[in-house]
Design an enzyme around this catalytic site. Structure first.
Site, PDB file in Angstrom:
ATOM      1  N   GLU A 126      36.663  48.626  49.134  1.00  0.00           N
ATOM      2  CA  GLU A 126      36.510  47.177  49.008  1.00  0.00           C
ATOM      3  C   GLU A 126      37.867  46.481  49.005  1.00  0.00           C
ATOM      4  O   GLU A 126      38.420  46.191  47.938  1.00  0.00           O
ATOM      5  CB  GLU A 126      35.742  46.826  47.723  1.00  0.00           C
ATOM      6  N   GLU A 179      27.678  50.546  50.190  1.00  0.00           N
ATOM      7  CA  GLU A 179      27.459  50.449  48.741  1.00  0.00           C
ATOM      8  C   GLU A 179      26.686  49.174  48.435  1.00  0.00           C
ATOM      9  O   GLU A 179      26.958  48.118  48.994  1.00  0.00           O
ATOM     10  CB  GLU A 179      28.809  50.405  48.000  1.00  0.00           C
TER      11      GLU A 179
HETATM   12  C1  IDC Z   1      32.182  50.126  38.735  1.00  0.00           C
HETATM   13  C2  IDC Z   1      31.426  51.133  37.894  1.00  0.00           C
HETATM   14  C3  IDC Z   1      31.918  51.082  36.475  1.00  0.00           C
HETATM   15  C4  IDC Z   1      33.437  51.269  36.482  1.00  0.00           C
HETATM   16  C5  IDC Z   1      34.083  50.231  37.371  1.00  0.00           C
HETATM   17  C6  IDC Z   1      35.600  50.376  37.414  1.00  0.00           C
HETATM   18  O1  IDC Z   1      30.052  50.876  37.996  1.00  0.00           O
HETATM   19  O2  IDC Z   1      31.304  52.083  35.699  1.00  0.00           O
HETATM   20  O3  IDC Z   1      33.916  51.123  35.177  1.00  0.00           O
HETATM   21  O4  IDC Z   1      33.564  50.352  38.672  1.00  0.00           O
HETATM   22  O5  IDC Z   1      36.067  51.002  38.517  1.00  0.00           O
HETATM   23  C7  IDC Z   1      32.031  47.682  43.187  1.00  0.00           C
HETATM   24  C8  IDC Z   1      32.906  48.868  43.295  1.00  0.00           C
HETATM   25  C9  IDC Z   1      32.529  49.909  42.275  1.00  0.00           C
HETATM   26  C10 IDC Z   1      32.082  49.284  40.966  1.00  0.00           C
HETATM   27  C11 IDC Z   1      30.822  48.478  41.223  1.00  0.00           C
HETATM   28  C12 IDC Z   1      30.197  47.842  39.986  1.00  0.00           C
HETATM   29  O6  IDC Z   1      32.957  49.422  44.587  1.00  0.00           O
HETATM   30  O7  IDC Z   1      33.632  50.750  42.083  1.00  0.00           O
HETATM   31  O8  IDC Z   1      31.771  50.308  40.064  1.00  0.00           O
HETATM   32  N1  IDC Z   1      31.122  47.465  42.229  1.00  0.00           N
HETATM   33  O9  IDC Z   1      31.065  46.933  39.404  1.00  0.00           O
HETATM   34  N2  IDC Z   1      32.022  46.642  44.000  1.00  0.00           N
HETATM   35  C13 IDC Z   1      31.140  45.732  43.545  1.00  0.00           C
HETATM   36  C14 IDC Z   1      30.540  46.256  42.411  1.00  0.00           C
END
Ligand code: IDC
Length: 458
Positions: free
Chosen positions: A284, A376
């Site tokens: 991302e 994702e």
């Molecule tokens: C989130 C995980 C969470 C973690 C966080 C930090 O769900 O447990 O603490 O990352 O890295 C994304 C990202 C993805 C995120 C997810 C939800 O690609 O890494 O995971 N998210 O926030 N993009 C939008 C949402």
């Protein structure tokens, strides 16, 4: 009921009694409706409706039907603007599905409530033309037979705006993403992978290898080995493996350019002969321009191609892979300045409770110009937590099904957050199959992913 109607129409035609049905008999050639209750609970239900236009092309439509019991109410709906007046429910087509060519179909759905009985609706009409008499419930046989997704489809490639299989036919791959493998490696074992392949009938496993946050940068060799191990586990079960170089913070992928080159040179060389590997080079990108992302892609893709020339590569997009929408832009910056490489797709991500109609409009428009892969998405808010948004998730998945866009859901893990498919603590045990291990999000996703793929075989 549907079979009965089909039979009735067939008998009427055979007996030459068509005229007795008056306007409905004429209307039977105008539209076809498949109504399916996908789940039902105390006082409520969810239903999907597939509307096929068998008449002249339309540039706007209204589906109308009767709810036979006075206690039945439309609570919410998706992929249409819904209303109810007395016992008549109406769904009006929206931006991305209001134009229906002859033979084209739109998928809509609703959540309803009921107090007494919950009989199926009747008297479906499309723009006033009755849809009775041509409903057919039989789904086509799965030409994929018993073969695994990789057996049936082989090495995939990009053709036009689609991902195509070895027969050069568009396919939609549906599956799950791991959580960060630095945190949840205990969730990816033989039992969990068996459940994903056999119970979920998942077509793919996305392997989320964070680069920062205690990920790859702390142990490049160790993480490369772990990723390869997961590629092998997916391959052994006939699933595709999406290798995700999970950059997130910092958002400029160029910060990790050297690491990306080292990592992809290694995994591409090691997995070059496999048919099940797809590379996702930047999860991302955020706070960075499209031209900077494009520049990164044009340096990493040749490294992959040098080792594994025929693999599909997926490029992240601006604004957390939102095609730029979350940055106030849109897909046009990519369309007018695409990555200079063949056999590539662009990533789109969404979180259903945060990203709704305006994002869906962008995807439906962009899908005719760019090969897209939803590498994702979550059923919840962009934080990965909060309440699951069933209506928005269903609208999204219906749209992706219609456009044949592949997807991976965040996450196949037991993380203590609502985006996780497995209940907290599941990965400490060995049961990944019983329904009790699934969260609300996991239940919805398993229902969606486990339906037959019907991959084309010629
Ligand atoms: C989130 C995980 C969470 C973690 C966080 C930090 O769900 O447990 O603490 O990352 O890295 C994304 C990202 C993805 C995120 C997810 C939800 O690609 O890494 O995971 N998210 O926030 N993009 C939008 C949402």
């Amino acid at each position: 009921m549907k079979r009965f109607l089909a039979l009735l129409a067939a008998c009427a035609t055979i007996l030459g009694l068509t005229a007795l049905f008056g306007p409905q008999a004429v209307a039977a050639t105008g539209c076809k409706v498949d109504y399916t209750v996908t789940s039902q609970w105390q006082g409520g239900f969810q239903a999907g409706i597939k509307i096929t236009n068998l008449g002249e092309p339309v540039s706007g439509w209204t589906l109308s039907f009767a709810l036979p019991d006075t206690g039945q109410k439309v609570v919410q709906g998706w992929n249409a603007t819904w209303s109810q007046s007395g016992s008549t429910a109406k769904a009006v087509g929206v931006d991305w599905n209001r134009t229906l060519a002859t033979g084209a179909a739109a998928d809509v759905g609703l959540v309803g409530s009921f107090t007494g009985a919950n009989p199926k609706p009747t008297a479906f009409t499309l723009n006033g033309v009755s849809c009775t008499g041509s409903v057919d419930e039989t789904s086509p046989p799965d030409p994929g037979g018993n073969g695994t997704p990789v057996d049936v489809n082989g090495q995939v490639h990009v053709c036009g705006v689609h991902l195509c299989n070895q027969y050069d036919r568009p396919v939609q791959l549906r599956g799950m993403s791991t959580h960060g493998i630095q945190w949840f490696s205990q969730c990816y074992n033989n039992a969990s992978m068996d459940a994903l392949a056999n119970d979920w009938k998942s077509d793919l496993l996305r392997v989320a290898m964070y680069v920062q946050e205690d990920g790859y940068e702390t142990d490049p060799a160790g993480f490369t080995t772990r990723v390869n191990g997961l590629v092998d586990m997916a391959e052994a079960r006939g699933m595709y493996a999406l290798i995700d170089f999970h950059t997130l913070t910092p958002g400029d992928p160029n910060y990790n350019l050297d690491r990306a080159k080292t990592f992809f040179a290694s995994v591409a060389a090691r997995n070059a002969d496999k048919k099940n590997v797809i590379y996702e080079i930047a999860n991302e990108p955020n706070g960075v321009s499209w031209s900077a992302i494009k520049n990164y892609a044009e340096q990493v893709i040749p490294v992959i191609r040098a080792a594994d020339p025929d693999a599909v590569v997926i490029v992240g997009t601006r604004g957390w892979s939102s095609l730029g929408v979350s940055d106030g832009s849109n897909e046009s910056e990519i369309v007018s300045n695409p990555v200079n490489a063949a056999n590539i797709m662009y990533a789109f991500h969404f979180y259903a409770a945060s990203h709704k109609d305006s994002y869906r409009s962008t995807v439906s428009r962009a899908a005719s110009q760019l090969p897209l892969f939803v590498t994702e998405f979550g059923t919840v808010s962009a934080t990965g937590g909060g309440a699951m948004d069933r209506a928005s998730t269903t609208a999204w998945l219906d749209l992706l099904d219609q456009l044949k866009i592949g997807y991976a859901n965040w996450t196949y893990s037991d993380a203590p957050e609502s985006s996780a498919a497995l209940q907290p603590g599941t990965c400490d045990g060995s049961d990944y199959s019983s329904s009790g291990v699934l969260t609300e999000s996991g239940t919805l996703l398993k229902n969606r992913i486990s339906t037959p793929d019907n991959f084309p075989t010629s």
